[in-house]
Design a protein around this motif. Structure first.
Motif, PDB file in Angstrom:
ATOM      1  N   VAL A   1      22.377   8.111   5.533  1.00  0.00           N
ATOM      2  CA  VAL A   1      22.209   8.013   4.129  1.00  0.00           C
ATOM      3  C   VAL A   1      20.873   7.658   3.951  1.00  0.00           C
ATOM      4  O   VAL A   1      20.175   8.257   4.833  1.00  0.00           O
ATOM      5  CB  VAL A   1      23.248   6.344   3.430  1.00  0.00           C
ATOM      6  CG1 VAL A   1      21.893   6.012   2.027  1.00  0.00           C
ATOM      7  CG2 VAL A   1      24.432   5.800   3.553  1.00  0.00           C
TER       8      VAL A   1
ATOM      9  N   SER B   1      24.625   3.022   7.232  1.00  0.00           N
ATOM     10  CA  SER B   1      25.548   5.099   7.878  1.00  0.00           C
ATOM     11  C   SER B   1      24.417   5.481   7.562  1.00  0.00           C
ATOM     12  O   SER B   1      23.267   5.788   7.219  1.00  0.00           O
ATOM     13  CB  SER B   1      25.797   4.857   6.140  1.00  0.00           C
ATOM     14  OG  SER B   1      26.344   3.870   5.501  1.00  0.00           O
TER      15      SER B   1
ATOM     16  N   SER C   1      28.681   2.345   6.569  1.00  0.00           N
ATOM     17  CA  SER C   1      29.968   2.409   7.370  1.00  0.00           C
ATOM     18  C   SER C   1      29.403   2.152   8.706  1.00  0.00           C
ATOM     19  O   SER C   1      30.698   1.921   9.591  1.00  0.00           O
ATOM     20  CB  SER C   1      29.549   4.121   7.284  1.00  0.00           C
ATOM     21  OG  SER C   1      28.585   5.024   7.336  1.00  0.00           O
TER      22      SER C   1
ATOM     23  N   MET D   1      29.974   3.410   2.214  1.00  0.00           N
ATOM     24  CA  MET D   1      28.508   3.996   1.493  1.00  0.00           C
ATOM     25  C   MET D   1      27.630   4.301   2.072  1.00  0.00           C
ATOM     26  O   MET D   1      27.310   4.988   2.949  1.00  0.00           O
ATOM     27  CB  MET D   1      28.925   4.663   0.612  1.00  0.00           C
ATOM     28  CG  MET D   1      29.784   4.814  -0.415  1.00  0.00           C
ATOM     29  SD  MET D   1      30.055   4.744  -2.355  1.00  0.00           S
ATOM     30  CE  MET D   1      28.643   5.594  -2.837  1.00  0.00           C
ATOM     31  N   ASN D   2      27.047   2.888   2.128  1.00  0.00           N
ATOM     32  CA  ASN D   2      25.530   2.064   2.411  1.00  0.00           C
ATOM     33  C   ASN D   2      26.348   1.435   4.324  1.00  0.00           C
ATOM     34  O   ASN D   2      25.208   1.899   4.985  1.00  0.00           O
ATOM     35  CB  ASN D   2      25.019   1.359   1.488  1.00  0.00           C
ATOM     36  CG  ASN D   2      24.970   2.444   0.250  1.00  0.00           C
ATOM     37  OD1 ASN D   2      25.171   3.568   0.609  1.00  0.00           O
ATOM     38  ND2 ASN D   2      24.255   1.604  -0.275  1.00  0.00           N
TER      39      ASN D   2
ATOM     40  N   GLN E   1      30.355   0.186  -1.404  1.00  0.00           N
ATOM     41  CA  GLN E   1      29.170  -0.421  -0.468  1.00  0.00           C
ATOM     42  C   GLN E   1      28.839  -0.720   0.576  1.00  0.00           C
ATOM     43  O   GLN E   1      28.470  -0.107   1.490  1.00  0.00           O
ATOM     44  CB  GLN E   1      28.482  -1.276  -1.453  1.00  0.00           C
ATOM     45  CG  GLN E   1      27.750  -1.054  -1.799  1.00  0.00           C
ATOM     46  CD  GLN E   1      26.958  -2.700  -2.916  1.00  0.00           C
ATOM     47  OE1 GLN E   1      25.262  -2.027  -2.380  1.00  0.00           O
ATOM     48  NE2 GLN E   1      27.370  -4.023  -3.351  1.00  0.00           N
TER      49      GLN E   1
END
Length: 502
Positions: free
Chosen positions: A448, A445, A81, A78-79, A75
């Motif tokens: 996303v 991010s 960054s 990905m979420n 996470q």
């Protein structure tokens, strides 16, 4: 919902779920080592059987904790960054040390403990479980240090050229005053959980096996486990209160808005008259909070919000309302923003500070999670006292539906208290992902979207649901089996030299 809201829900769900296993792993590794040490010292078969029984439950929980913990790392990249890019040099250091030192220590020596019963000497085999337990403690140190840094960012400087924070002193991060109070509180809460887990399972089996006419040796072993677990639960409860008090006083200094929201202080008041509310609007013992937190004046949420909107800071000295001095990262980052005519408040609220909906934490969440953490935790301590009373002088409670329900609820109470504690810790930090430095909205991010995050939330939730069923079924299966049969474990008094076989 916006991507940041969904991403926050995902991190909240996965983190709270993962932390259901962490306190049991930390405490049960030590309690299993204590039981094996008792067997090593006394030679009593009861302690060996308890070691094998609770050791198996510990391993099931440890495996599930490892599986669910891996998700957290994904996470960050990905979420979140932008958060990882901004603070990766600091936040990544304790996480890397946790993986390189603690996890390898845990996994290596747990493996030796599992497979070394009839291959290692008693002393060496006992050392493996203690080293694994030490590994869990080392792991908790680095993880809590990373989290405490988010609550009170110290030991870092801002690099305007790279637009990111850099580690200035790892020692300062590990000597963070928030960490020095938060870690002992977390460990005390872990043993609160482990004590309840040990005592409740042993009590259930004591009552059940007594009804079935089990041998006296079995009943004696279960009674020993009940008393050990209950005493650990009670002592850990006292430790939780003491360390929680110290942590609360530290948060008044570093995160006054969190504590103001937790105490539901909605309006200004005379010095020495901060309202102490068990329920909203019920003022008990005026001035008690001032005595508890050792301050002359605890500011109300509106006062702190006004200062936040005017100054662009969230981190204030609770007595003066002025920004805290000496926080290098916060000071340097705020200065660089002001040089560019940008303030921290603009990062959170845009160009209209008065329209900011998240200048302070959610007061309802902070108030109730804080009280539920304390209240449910103290209920668990009361349960520990009752278990000691019920089993005093070799007594065994009569079987009943109420007793079974009690045994089922007891391990859940500390887990619930732990969960509310972490909800309060993390939600009370909002709207910052790094307190006073980086707004949560800025950590997301940029690429996303709503769809991918929703998909991952659904997948993780379903996966964790399946894992929960597997975990509960495995635990119930081995709990129902009870203690292993009385067998003599073939453990060598002296370890044989290792050699290669061709």
């Amino acid at each position: 919902m916006s991507p940041d809201t969904i991403a926050r829900w995902q991190f909240g769900i996965t983190t709270v779920y993962h932390f259901l296993f962490v306190p049991i792993t930390i405490s049960m590794s030590v309690l299993t080592a204590v039981l094996q040490s008792a067997w090593r010292k006394t030679g009593k078969d009861a302690y060996l059987r308890l070691t094998k029984f609770f050791g198996r439950l510990f391993l099931i929980n440890f495996a599930m904790g490892v599986v669910t913990g891996i998700v957290q790392e994904f996470q960050f990249g990905m979420n979140w960054s932008e958060y990882s890019r901004f603070v990766g040099d600091i936040f990544g250091a304790p996480l890397a040390l946790e993986a390189l030192i603690a996890f390898f220590l845990e996994s290596t020596f747990i493996g030796l403990w599992i497979f070394g019963w009839d291959r290692l000497s008693k002393g060496v085999h006992l050392a493996t479980i203690w080293l694994a337990a030490i590994g869990t403690f080392v792991s908790s140190i680095f993880i809590i240090a990373a989290n405490a840094w988010m609550q009170n960012p110290v030991g870092a400087v801002y690099d305007p050229a790279k637009g990111r924070a850099q580690l200035d002193s790892l020692l300062a991060v590990l000597a963070n005053p928030v960490f020095l109070t938060q870690w002992p509180h977390t460990i005390a809460a872990a043993f609160l959980t482990g004590g309840a887990f040990l005592a409740a399972i042993a009590l259930y089996l004591l009552v059940k096996k007594n009804k079935e006419g089990a041998p006296a040796a079995d009943l004696t072993a279960y009674r020993k486990a009940v008393k050990l677990g209950a005493w650990v639960l009670i002592v850990a409860g006292v430790g939780s209160v003491i360390t929680g008090d110290l942590l609360g006083k530290e948060m008044v200094q570093t995160q006054p808005t969190k504590m103001a929201a937790a105490e539901n202080i909605q309006e200004s008041f005379a010095d020495g008259q901060a309202p102490f509310q068990l329920l909203p609007g019920v003022d008990l013992f005026p001035g008690f909070l001032n005595w508890l937190y050792g301050t002359d004046h605890i500011q109300s949420v509106p006062d702190l919000e006004k200062q936040f909107l005017e100054n662009g800071y969230m981190q204030f000295n609770s007595s003066t309302g002025k920004p805290v001095e000496g926080n290098t990262l916060q000071t340097e980052f705020a200065s660089s923003l002001k040089d560019n005519n940008i303030s921290l408040i603009q990062l959170v609220c845009g160009t209209d500070p008065t329209a900011c909906p998240n200048a302070v934490p959610n007061q309802g969440v902070a108030f109730w999670s804080f009280r539920l953490m304390i209240g449910v935790g103290m209920l668990a301590v009361l349960g520990g006292i009752l278990m000691l009373i019920w089993t005093r002088k070799d007594k065994i409670p009569n079987p009943s539906a109420g007793m079974t329900l009690f045994a089922v609820l007891m391990p859940l109470l500390p887990l619930i208290a732990n969960s509310f504690g972490w909800i309060f810790t993390e939600m009370g930090r909002q709207p910052w992902i790094v307190n006073g430095v980086m707004p949560t909205l800025q950590g997301l991010s940029p690429s996303v979207g709503v769809g991918p995050v929703w998909f991952s939330v659904i997948v993780y939730t379903l996966l964790y649901g399946v894992l929960a069923v597997v975990e509960v079924k495995l635990l119930l299966k081995y709990i129902k089996l009870g203690l292993p049969d009385e067998v003599t474990v073939s453990v060598k008094e002296e370890a044989e030299p290792l050699s290669f076989a061709y």
